[in-house]
Write an enzyme that holds these catalytic residues in place. Structure first.
Site, short mmCIF file in Angstrom:
data_model
loop_
_atom_site.label_atom_id
_atom_site.label_comp_id
_atom_site.label_asym_id
_atom_site.label_seq_id
_atom_site.Cartn_x
_atom_site.Cartn_y
_atom_site.Cartn_z
CE LYS A 46 86.55 -9.16 -100.74
NZ LYS A 46 84.89 -9.04 -101.04
CD GLU A 63 89.77 -14.07 -105.31
OE1 GLU A 63 89.41 -13.59 -106.21
OE2 GLU A 63 89.34 -14.44 -104.13
CG HIS A 115 85.79 -4.35 -109.13
ND1 HIS A 115 86.18 -5.22 -110.25
CD2 HIS A 115 87.36 -3.77 -109.21
CE1 HIS A 115 87.16 -5.39 -110.81
NE2 HIS A 115 87.97 -4.31 -110.02
NE ARG A 163 75.38 -6.70 -98.01
CZ ARG A 163 75.23 -6.68 -99.26
NH1 ARG A 163 74.11 -6.43 -99.85
NH2 ARG A 163 76.25 -6.41 -99.96
P1 ADP Z 1 83.59 -6.69 -103.16
O1 ADP Z 1 83.44 -7.37 -101.81
O2 ADP Z 1 84.25 -5.73 -102.95
O3 ADP Z 1 82.07 -6.43 -104.04
P2 ADP Z 1 83.99 -9.22 -104.81
O4 ADP Z 1 84.88 -10.08 -104.26
O5 ADP Z 1 82.55 -9.45 -104.60
O6 ADP Z 1 84.56 -7.68 -104.02
O7 ADP Z 1 84.20 -8.99 -106.22
C1 ADP Z 1 83.74 -7.62 -106.94
C2 ADP Z 1 83.67 -7.81 -108.39
O8 ADP Z 1 85.01 -7.68 -108.67
C3 ADP Z 1 83.29 -9.33 -109.07
O9 ADP Z 1 82.08 -9.12 -109.14
C4 ADP Z 1 84.15 -9.22 -110.36
O10 ADP Z 1 83.62 -8.45 -111.16
C5 ADP Z 1 85.64 -8.75 -109.87
N1 ADP Z 1 86.45 -9.72 -109.37
C6 ADP Z 1 86.48 -10.27 -108.02
N2 ADP Z 1 87.15 -11.20 -108.16
C7 ADP Z 1 87.66 -11.37 -109.45
C8 ADP Z 1 88.67 -12.44 -109.94
N3 ADP Z 1 89.45 -13.07 -109.13
N4 ADP Z 1 89.05 -12.15 -111.30
C9 ADP Z 1 88.37 -11.13 -111.90
N5 ADP Z 1 87.39 -10.38 -111.51
C10 ADP Z 1 87.06 -10.40 -110.09
#
Ligand code: ADP
Length: 494
Positions: A116, A200, A235, A292
């Site tokens: 990431k 973040e 999440h 993917r």
């Molecule tokens: P993963 O790869 O574990 O799925 P992501 O970065 O894609 O992680 O985030 C998964 C979910 O977490 C997002 O869809 C959102 O709901 C929440 N999320 C991620 N980053 C943030 C953020 N900065 N603020 C609020 N919610 C977040």
């Protein structure tokens, strides 16, 4: 040219890929774990090859076993599906070494998007907005602490190698920080063998909106519009839909442009997804790119009338993109729900058992992508997702009505499932109004709980004795909020 595709995967996605192979006149081979009940899935394949009898780590996740299996059946291509090895550059590289076509992006694109932190760096160079935060190499506690204080609270601590919401912690104040960092590091090391973190700003009440993109690896890239996946539990996505409700064309076009820029930055080949988080003020930020096919790809297929897996097969065989951007127009609305063997009344704990009775809904605009059928065993070793139900219709309202009806028609007995709970989610007035955010399930937890009428247990026990003869029983509530007998009986077996 591709003549035989091996699929080292399981459940509904293995079936999905096998179906596309058959339609394309390509032979298919399933590489499976003997610890898994594959009796249903294997019906769709031309041949099967065992990866051994171990759990996921010893079978689906073992690169050399997978390559050996491919060689043993003479496969000239490999489709990884989603999960397992699908985002491991190592597998794409091993395929290349073995002269097997990897149906997916180049190993270098997977590697570039695998972390990431690194993908954030790349996006910043490409001018794609990222969530304000810290993604540096210096991982010393004093640095992370200073950066956290600079970003401010609430803050999200994330595993850079993360996926599936693992290693993610929300921190509301400075005194929670150290414990959150340490626990995220531990979780990340355990899950991914890599404890690097990024920080973040935690966006309150956001929406998760992602763009499907598709490239030919030679610089031609199209987007296939968006999916809103804001309805999440811990999440993890539960309900996905396309188009995203209540968004202007202008916002969606700006996001599409950013998604294309992201894909072009890695010369993307095959199907990929660029995920964004959108604030309540409609500001959007890049979250990550999934290199993917996604679980929720059918909502895109239903609204655009495309077959993403067939397109992957064509591009892998050296063909051109089957569509130009102008060919792609969204029509109507599609919603997907993920059907799990889990108990919504008891912390969504995964459930096991033998599916004693299984009847899928059908009718116009109803698609079921399942990995199980009657008598399938649902065990503990693998993911408890049983199937996906996708309903499409000319309007969002009609798609919701159809989903409500289809969930009511869905019969799964022998293990508890989330079917009745999903029905409460999609018929919730806030969902109907398109008021979705990643907080939806938390905010509405109480109104989504099952309400048991005082008579229900009596009715249930009376019907239980008659049930072996009951053919027209359904899984769903008789009316919203009123539990059906099957909802009450849960894991009761015929
Ligand atoms: P993963 O790869 O574990 O799925 P992501 O970065 O894609 O992680 O985030 C998964 C979910 O977490 C997002 O869809 C959102 O709901 C929440 N999320 C991620 N980053 C943030 C953020 N900065 N603020 C609020 N919610 C977040």
């Amino acid at each position: 040219m591709v003549s035989k595709v091996i699929v080292p995967n399981r459940g509904e996605i293995a079936v999905r890929i096998a179906r596309a192979c058959r339609e394309a006149g390509i032979a298919s081979a399933l590489a499976f774990s003997e610890a898994d009940d594959t009796r249903y899935v294997r019906r769709f394949f031309d041949e099967t090859v065992s990866l051994g009898s171990g759990d996921a780590r010893a079978t689906y996740l073992d690169v050399s076993r997978v390559i050996d299996a491919a060689r043993s059946v003479g496969a000239d291509a490999l489709h990884p599906g989603y999960g397992f090895l699908s985002e491991r550059a190592e597998l794409a590289a091993a395929c290349e070494d073995a002269g097997i076509t990897f149906i997916g992006p180049k190993a270098s694109s997977i590697a570039a998007m695998g972390s990431k932190a690194e993908s954030r760096h790349l996006m910043q160079r490409l001018g794609v907005p990222v969530v304000p935060g810290y993604d540096g190499d210096d991982q010393a506690l004093p640095t992370l602490t200073a950066e956290a204080l600079r970003i401010g609270f609430p803050l999200l601590v994330k595993a850079s190698a993360g996926g599936g919401g693992k290693g993610m912690k929300v921190v509301r104040s400075a005194d929670e920080l150290q414990a959150a960092i340490e626990s995220a590091q531990r979780e990340a090391m355990k899950a991914f063998g890599d404890d690097r973190l990024l920080l973040e700003r935690y966006i309150e009440e956001p929406r998760h909106v992602e763009f499907q993109i598709f490239g030919d690896g030679r610089g031609n890239i199209v987007h296939l519009f968006e999916r809103d996946c804001s309805i999440q539990r811990r999440h993890q996505k539960v309900v996905e839909e396309s188009p995203a409700p209540r968004y202007s064309d202008d916002l969606r076009q700006r996001m599409a442009k950013a998604a294309i820029a992201a894909a072009q930055g890695v010369e993307y080949r095959s199907a990929g997804t660029v995920e964004f988080i959108v604030t309540p003020d409609n500001e959007f930020y890049f979250l990550e790119m999934n290199t993917r096919l996604q679980v929720e790809h059918p909502v895109t297929e239903q609204t655009l009338d495309v077959d993403l897996v067939r397109a992957q097969l064509a591009v892998a065989a050296g063909g051109e993109l089957p569509w130009s951007q102008n060919d792609l127009r969204q029509r109507g609305h599609a919603i997907e729900v993920r059907i799990y063997a889990e108990d919504p009344d008891d912390r969504f704990l995964p459930q096991t058992g033998t599916i004693a009775r299984y009847v899928e809904p059908s009718g116009p605009g109803v698609r079921v992508d399942a990995g199980v059928t009657e008598r399938s065993e649902v065990g503990v070793k693998f993911d408890p997702m049983l199937a996906k139900l996708i309903c499409s219709a000319p309007t969002r309202d009609a798609a919701i009505d159809r989903m409500d009806r289809a969930l009511r028609d869905y019969i799964i007995l022998g293990t508890k499932t989330n079917v009745a709970w999903l029905r409460r989610v999609v018929t919730h007035p806030a969902f109907r109004d398109g008021l979705v955010s990643t907080r939806f399930l938390t905010d509405h937890a109480e109104s989504l709980e099952r309400t048991i009428s005082p008579l229900a247990p009596l009715v249930a026990s009376a019907l239980a004795s008659a049930a072996p003869r009951a053919n027209a029983a359904t899984n769903a509530d008789a009316a919203p909020g009123v539990p059906s007998v099957w909802d009450v009986l849960g894991g009761w077996k015929t």
